[in-house]
Design a protein around this motif. Structure first.
Motif, PDB file in Angstrom:
ATOM      1  N   UNK A 153      70.371  10.409  11.316  1.00 17.49           N
ATOM      2  CA  UNK A 153      69.230  10.516  12.229  1.00 17.49           C
ATOM      3  C   UNK A 153      69.051   9.240  13.040  1.00 17.49           C
ATOM      4  N   UNK A 154      69.200   8.091  12.383  1.00 19.90           N
ATOM      5  CA  UNK A 154      69.026   6.814  13.073  1.00 19.90           C
ATOM      6  C   UNK A 154      70.094   6.608  14.145  1.00 19.90           C
ATOM      7  N   UNK A 155      71.336   6.981  13.868  1.00 24.81           N
ATOM      8  CA  UNK A 155      72.388   6.847  14.887  1.00 24.81           C
ATOM      9  C   UNK A 155      72.068   7.711  16.106  1.00 24.81           C
ATOM     10  N   UNK A 156      71.577   8.926  15.848  1.00 19.25           N
ATOM     11  CA  UNK A 156      71.214   9.847  16.929  1.00 19.25           C
ATOM     12  C   UNK A 156      70.132   9.224  17.811  1.00 19.25           C
ATOM     13  N   UNK A 157      69.063   8.737  17.195  1.00 22.35           N
ATOM     14  CA  UNK A 157      67.957   8.151  17.946  1.00 22.35           C
ATOM     15  C   UNK A 157      68.413   6.886  18.657  1.00 22.35           C
ATOM     16  N   UNK A 158      69.186   6.049  17.980  1.00 26.97           N
ATOM     17  CA  UNK A 158      69.668   4.807  18.574  1.00 26.97           C
ATOM     18  C   UNK A 158      70.510   5.084  19.814  1.00 26.97           C
ATOM     19  N   UNK A 210      66.982   3.000  24.660  1.00 28.05           N
ATOM     20  CA  UNK A 210      67.370   1.708  25.223  1.00 28.05           C
ATOM     21  C   UNK A 210      67.230   0.636  24.153  1.00 28.05           C
ATOM     22  N   UNK A 211      67.969  -0.449  24.306  1.00 27.03           N
ATOM     23  CA  UNK A 211      67.880  -1.552  23.347  1.00 27.03           C
ATOM     24  C   UNK A 211      66.439  -2.039  23.244  1.00 27.03           C
ATOM     25  N   UNK A 212      66.002  -2.275  22.029  1.00 27.55           N
ATOM     26  CA  UNK A 212      64.670  -2.799  21.808  1.00 27.55           C
ATOM     27  C   UNK A 212      63.556  -1.810  22.087  1.00 27.55           C
ATOM     28  N   UNK A 261      65.353  -0.382  12.760  1.00 30.07           N
ATOM     29  CA  UNK A 261      64.990  -1.801  12.851  1.00 30.07           C
ATOM     30  C   UNK A 261      66.244  -2.669  12.820  1.00 30.07           C
ATOM     31  N   UNK A 262      67.191  -2.305  11.957  1.00 32.04           N
ATOM     32  CA  UNK A 262      68.432  -3.070  11.864  1.00 32.04           C
ATOM     33  C   UNK A 262      69.228  -3.013  13.166  1.00 32.04           C
ATOM     34  N   UNK A 263      68.993  -1.970  13.964  1.00 35.88           N
ATOM     35  CA  UNK A 263      69.666  -1.836  15.250  1.00 35.88           C
ATOM     36  C   UNK A 263      68.866  -2.480  16.379  1.00 35.88           C
ATOM     37  N   UNK A 264      67.800  -3.200  16.041  1.00 36.34           N
ATOM     38  CA  UNK A 264      67.086  -3.996  17.025  1.00 36.34           C
ATOM     39  C   UNK A 264      65.897  -3.345  17.682  1.00 36.34           C
ATOM     40  N   UNK A 265      65.435  -2.214  17.154  1.00 31.29           N
ATOM     41  CA  UNK A 265      64.283  -1.541  17.750  1.00 31.29           C
ATOM     42  C   UNK A 265      62.977  -2.016  17.108  1.00 31.29           C
ATOM     43  N   UNK A 277      60.853  -5.388   3.501  1.00 29.49           N
ATOM     44  CA  UNK A 277      60.421  -5.988   4.757  1.00 29.49           C
ATOM     45  C   UNK A 277      59.944  -4.957   5.777  1.00 29.49           C
ATOM     46  N   UNK A 278      59.883  -3.687   5.376  1.00 33.83           N
ATOM     47  CA  UNK A 278      59.478  -2.621   6.294  1.00 33.83           C
ATOM     48  C   UNK A 278      58.013  -2.247   6.051  1.00 33.83           C
ATOM     49  N   UNK A 279      57.103  -2.625   6.953  1.00 36.15           N
ATOM     50  CA  UNK A 279      55.711  -2.197   6.779  1.00 36.15           C
ATOM     51  C   UNK A 279      55.576  -0.709   7.092  1.00 36.15           C
TER      52      UNK A 279
END
Length: 199
Positions: free
Chosen positions: A35-40, A44-46, A64-68, A89-91
């Motif tokens: 799912x994260x790869x799909x959304x990433x 856009x970056x960030x 988050x690890x991909x910079x979002x 570290x994930x709130x």
């Protein structure tokens, strides 16, 4: 505002293995980032991303690890505890979708409701949730929904594709894409990944 209980909440102990299963998969190095790869890939970056029903945190953590810039929200206390244990570290906000106020949390480039969130919502709240998603999206933002079209676990519902399309349209959203998986397979009868945008 009094919020109706979600189907997930009403199912109680019948759903308790979900977070443990994925935490164990993460610990064993199993790929749980589909799912994260799909959304990433579509963001856009960030990008600012809201993960509704973030569960034990795997999608939010991967994004988050991909910079979002990710806001995770999960109403189930046990899943929030599992998320904290797995991703300290994930709130994670303790809200269900209808408790998210755009005036408080802002708006987002992408809103995700993956991992069968849509079939565990409170009875009769689907359109209200989709309206809230619309309000949480920036004008050019998109929402990603992924769920089984038939009931899969205790408490979940059957949510046919044509009903989701009607609910989305009634809520001020439109279907941009429908896939059969997060790997962009053609649509299938039992699972759907949707990309929605403001109408």
């Amino acid at each position: 505002m009094t919020l109706p209980p979600t189907r997930w909440e009403l199912a109680g102990e019948d759903n308790r293995g979900y977070g443990v299963h994925f935490a164990d998969s993460v610990a064993r190095g199993v790929d749980v980032d589909g799912e994260a790869r799909f959304v990433d890939a579509m963001a856009a970056r960030g990008s600012r991303i809201l993960d509704v029903g973030s569960g034990m945190g795997r999608v939010s953590a991967a994004l988050r690890a991909r910079g979002h810039d990710v806001v995770a929200t999960e109403p189930d206390a046990d899943l929030r505890a599992q998320s904290l244990a797995t991703y300290p570290d994930l709130p994670v906000l303790p809200h269900q979708a209808l408790a998210l106020d755009p005036d408080e949390v802002g708006t987002f480039d992408v809103v995700t409701l993956v991992g069968n969130v849509m079939i565990f919502l409170g009875e009769g709240t689907e359109r209200r949730v989709l309206e809230r998603v619309r309000d949480l999206l920036r004008p050019d933002g998109r929402a990603v929904l992924g769920f089984h079209l038939t009931a899969v676990k205790a408490g979940s519902r059957t949510y046919p594709a044509d009903e989701l399309v009607a609910d989305a349209e009634a809520s001020g959203l439109r279907v941009v894409h429908r896939f059969g998986s997060y790997e962009l397979h053609e649509p299938v009868d039992d699972y759907a990944v949707w990309v929605l945008a403001r109408a």
